[in-house]
Design an enzyme around this catalytic site. Structure first.
Site, PDB file in Angstrom:
ATOM      1  N   TYR A   1      60.473  32.866  -1.202  1.00 56.19           N
ATOM      2  CA  TYR A   1      59.192  32.811  -0.981  1.00 56.19           C
ATOM      3  C   TYR A   1      58.446  34.459  -1.512  1.00 56.19           C
ATOM      4  CZ  TYR A   1      54.527  32.497   0.863  1.00 56.19           C
ATOM      5  OH  TYR A   1      53.358  32.674   1.549  1.00 56.19           O
TER       6      TYR A   1
ATOM      7  N   GLY B   1      43.860  25.118   6.951  1.00 55.98           N
ATOM      8  CA  GLY B   1      44.829  26.921   6.759  1.00 55.98           C
ATOM      9  C   GLY B   1      43.746  27.752   6.204  1.00 55.98           C
TER      10      GLY B   1
ATOM     11  N   SER C   1      50.762  37.096  -1.409  1.00 52.58           N
ATOM     12  CA  SER C   1      51.480  37.540   0.161  1.00 52.58           C
ATOM     13  C   SER C   1      52.335  38.605   0.289  1.00 52.58           C
ATOM     14  CB  SER C   1      52.651  36.544   0.327  1.00 52.58           C
ATOM     15  OG  SER C   1      52.988  37.184   1.045  1.00 52.58           O
TER      16      SER C   1
ATOM     17  N   GLY D   1      43.234  28.022   2.738  1.00 54.33           N
ATOM     18  CA  GLY D   1      42.662  27.376   2.032  1.00 54.33           C
ATOM     19  C   GLY D   1      41.214  26.089   2.715  1.00 54.33           C
TER      20      GLY D   1
ATOM     21  N   THR E   1      43.154  25.148  -4.341  1.00 52.31           N
ATOM     22  CA  THR E   1      44.441  23.436  -4.014  1.00 52.31           C
ATOM     23  C   THR E   1      44.959  24.392  -2.816  1.00 52.31           C
ATOM     24  OG1 THR E   1      45.779  25.813  -4.762  1.00 52.31           O
ATOM     25  CG2 THR E   1      44.285  24.223  -6.756  1.00 52.31           C
ATOM     26  N   GLY E   2      45.309  23.032  -2.569  1.00 51.67           N
ATOM     27  CA  GLY E   2      46.465  23.168  -0.789  1.00 51.67           C
ATOM     28  C   GLY E   2      44.811  24.173  -0.133  1.00 51.67           C
TER      29      GLY E   2
END
Length: 250
Positions: free
Chosen positions: A151, A17, A138, A19, A12-13
């Site tokens: 985030y 970048g 992250s 992904g 996904t994504g």
């Protein structure tokens, strides 16, 4: 023969970048890769980069259940189930506690948390025995980065889910792990910082403070994801693999 020869993967994504770098790496390891994202033009470019015979693009937003249903219908139609799921899609922006609005909070959690939950949940009927689920977290989830609260909290939730899901899915021989990148040079990162000048200032600060002395490359995060996706990591589950140049380690 690659480590994922004959396997089916989903990222996904997967159009830009980390992904995209991951989709390319998994395809290079032998997998047929489904990629999804919100922008059709970027998806077409991603398939051209990966190779049309090795990739299938399905446009969609992981925050929309109907889009996920359409995505998994496409995976199901291929008839081989799913061996690798990389839940990478996420959004983020620098917003202080004082500036945080309901709209910002809801957008971040709708994609990064609820979208990730639904991505994995709706994949369950398709996941083959021995499948690997890799959640992209992250280092922000471990740190108190100013103006990155929503985030960071969303990525801390992702890390927590991996522990629970690894335990819940062990009887199906499905592993669940997290890769947590830090400072990776991506278009999304540049957008989060505001503009190219701000992104350059961040890169200079990273070079001065991170043990590795530089920003990371998407391909480096993709290599860690590919490791966790393959049988090379068969005795690893519930783990969090940092790809951070030593930022959180030293």
């Amino acid at each position: 023969m690659g480590h994922l020869e004959g396997k089916t993967a989903l990222v996904t994504g997967g159009s830009t970048g980390i992904g995209l770098a991951t989709a390319v790496r998994l395809a290079d390891e032998g997998a047929h890769v489904f990629v999804t994202g919100r922008r059709e033009a970027e998806l077409r470019a991603a398939v051209a980069t990966i190779g049309a015979e090795r990739a299938t693009a399905v446009r969609g937003d992981i925050a929309e259940p109907a889009d996920l249903d359409r995505l998994y219908a496409a995976v199901s139609e291929r008839g081989r189930g799913l061996d690798v799921l990389v839940a990478n899609a996420a959004i983020g922006a620098f917003v202080t506690l004082e500036e945080t609005t309901e709209e910002h909070f809801d957008q971040v959690f709708a994609v990064n948390v609820r979208g990730t939950v639904r991505t994995v949940q709706k994949a369950l009927p398709l996941l083959n025995s021995g499948a690997s689920v890799v959640l992209v977290g992250s280092t922000a989830g471990d740190r108190g980065v100013p103006a990155f609260g929503a985030y960071a909290a969303s990525k801390a939730a992702v890390r927590s889910f991996a522990r629970t899901w690894a335990n819940e899915l062990k009887d199906r021989n499905i592993r669940v792990n997290v890769v947590s990148p830090a400072w990776i040079e991506t278009p999304g990162g540049t957008a989060a910082f505001g503009d190219e000048q701000a992104a350059r200032a961040v890169a200079e600060n990273v070079a001065a403070t991170v043990p590795a002395g530089r920003m990371g490359r998407p391909e480096e995060a993709a290599a860690a994801i590919a490791f966790l996706a393959s049988a090379e990591s068969s005795y690893v589950t519930g783990a969090n693999l940092y790809v951070d140049g030593g930022a959180n380690q030293i």
